[in-house]
Design an enzyme around this catalytic site. Structure first.
Site, short mmCIF file in Angstrom:
data_model
loop_
_atom_site.label_atom_id
_atom_site.label_comp_id
_atom_site.label_asym_id
_atom_site.label_seq_id
_atom_site.Cartn_x
_atom_site.Cartn_y
_atom_site.Cartn_z
N HIS A 123 -8.45 -4.77 -1.01
CA HIS A 123 -6.67 -4.20 -0.61
C HIS A 123 -6.52 -4.52 1.04
O HIS A 123 -7.54 -4.57 1.95
CB HIS A 123 -7.36 -2.54 -0.68
CG HIS A 123 -6.03 -1.32 -0.06
ND1 HIS A 123 -5.10 -1.25 -0.95
CD2 HIS A 123 -4.95 -1.02 1.00
CE1 HIS A 123 -3.90 -0.94 -0.40
NE2 HIS A 123 -4.43 -0.88 0.71
N ASP A 157 -10.17 -3.54 -5.07
CA ASP A 157 -9.20 -2.60 -4.55
C ASP A 157 -9.55 -0.99 -5.58
O ASP A 157 -9.02 -1.42 -6.70
CB ASP A 157 -8.03 -3.19 -4.89
CG ASP A 157 -6.50 -1.59 -3.98
OD1 ASP A 157 -7.47 -0.98 -3.60
OD2 ASP A 157 -6.37 -2.26 -4.03
N SER A 212 0.97 -1.03 0.10
CA SER A 212 -0.15 0.31 0.40
C SER A 212 0.84 1.29 -0.39
O SER A 212 2.06 1.42 -1.40
CB SER A 212 -0.82 -0.76 0.86
OG SER A 212 -2.38 1.08 1.07
#
Length: 296
Positions: A266, A236, A145
């Protein structure tokens, strides 16, 4: 089932949410029964004055390859403890020493502080590699991320020769205009509105979005990036921008292995144990690291 449960959770109003309340909300989540692969040792240390946690796998002798890991958390949250399980698994499954970096967080320390920490830590760990029992010629970066964003930037900015970069559902584009941001605006774990909120904490000034340490898709020097593994998640909002970065690297002549993990959201790689896909994806990333380190 996990995704359905997450979808039922109330969403905060990100137009008014403070970072303090966001962090407090994260702290209220009960711990999951997460898997931890056993390593030989875990040592808290520092590099360039930045706290790092070192994971050394069992049963391996001689200088080990080194993977420098940057945790996710939207640039504002998480730390060494929250991503401890991923680092354990990468160390064991990848046969690599892992150094997890506790970079400064926004909004107390907005851009460029986290990038500066990422670059400084990578440079210092490269310089210290021999003393750590690592091979300075076999170093990689990894992250998930926002941490994958920092890994990608550090790979370009630090001037350290790298074997690989492993990017798990990376944050790439502050414009948040990719189609997946619209199609998956209310996805579990991360909404499009939440991602825009993260970017506002990280970039207090609109002009910073054009900085090459932010605008990865607009850089003209991607040809010197390290070979990459890019893992994205089907559900995501960041999916398309992560895949666009993989395509941009390929266009620049960089070897890239890109996989979209089906049926997941995610942050899924953190759910080692509850989610089979998490183990599969992290093991795939670890195998890619091991392959890169085995090359002459």
């Amino acid at each position: 089932a996990i995704a359905a449960g997450l979808a039922q959770l109330p969403r905060p109003d990100f137009s008014r949410l403070s970072v303090e309340h966001y962090r407090a909300g994260l702290a209220m989540f009960p711990p999951l029964p997460l898997l931890h692969d056993a390593v030989a040792e875990v040592v808290d240390s520092e590099a360039a004055g930045i706290a790092v946690r070192l994971y050394r796998p069992k049963g391996l002798s001689g200088p080990l390859p080194l993977t420098v890991y940057f945790h996710g958390g939207g640039f504002v949250a998480c730390g060494l403890d929250s991503h401890d399980n991923i680092c354990h698994r990468l160390a064991v499954r990848g046969g690599t020493l892992v150094a997890s970096v506790d970079y400064r967080l926004a909004p107390e320390h907005p851009f460029p502080a986290p990038v500066e920490d990422a670059v400084a830590a990578l440079q210092a760990l490269h310089a210290q590699a021999t003393g750590l029992g690592a091979d300075p010629a076999r170093i990689a970066v990894a992250g998930d991320s926002a941490g994958a964003h920092l890994a990608a930037v550090a790979a370009l900015e630090a001037g350290v020769p790298l074997r690989h970069q492993l990017l798990l559902y990376p944050v790439i584009d502050s414009r948040c205009t990719a189609l997946s941001h619209h199609e998956l605006a209310e996805a579990p774990m991360l909404s499009a509105e939440q991602m825009r909120w993260f970017w506002r904490q990280y970039l207090p000034h609109a002009s910073q979005a054009a900085d090459p340490r932010v605008a990865l898709l607009r850089r003209e020097d991607l040809a010197r990036a390290a070979p990459a593994t890019v893992i994205t998640a089907q559900y995501d909002p960041l999916r398309d921008e992560g895949e666009a970065y993989a395509q941009a690297l390929v266009k620049a002549g960089v070897p890239v292995a890109q996989r979209r993990w089906p049926g997941v959201f995610h942050g899924f790689a953190s759910l080692l144990g509850p989610l089979d896909a998490a183990c599969e994806a992290v093991d795939h990333g670890a195998a890619q690291l091991a392959r890169s380190f085995a090359q002459p």
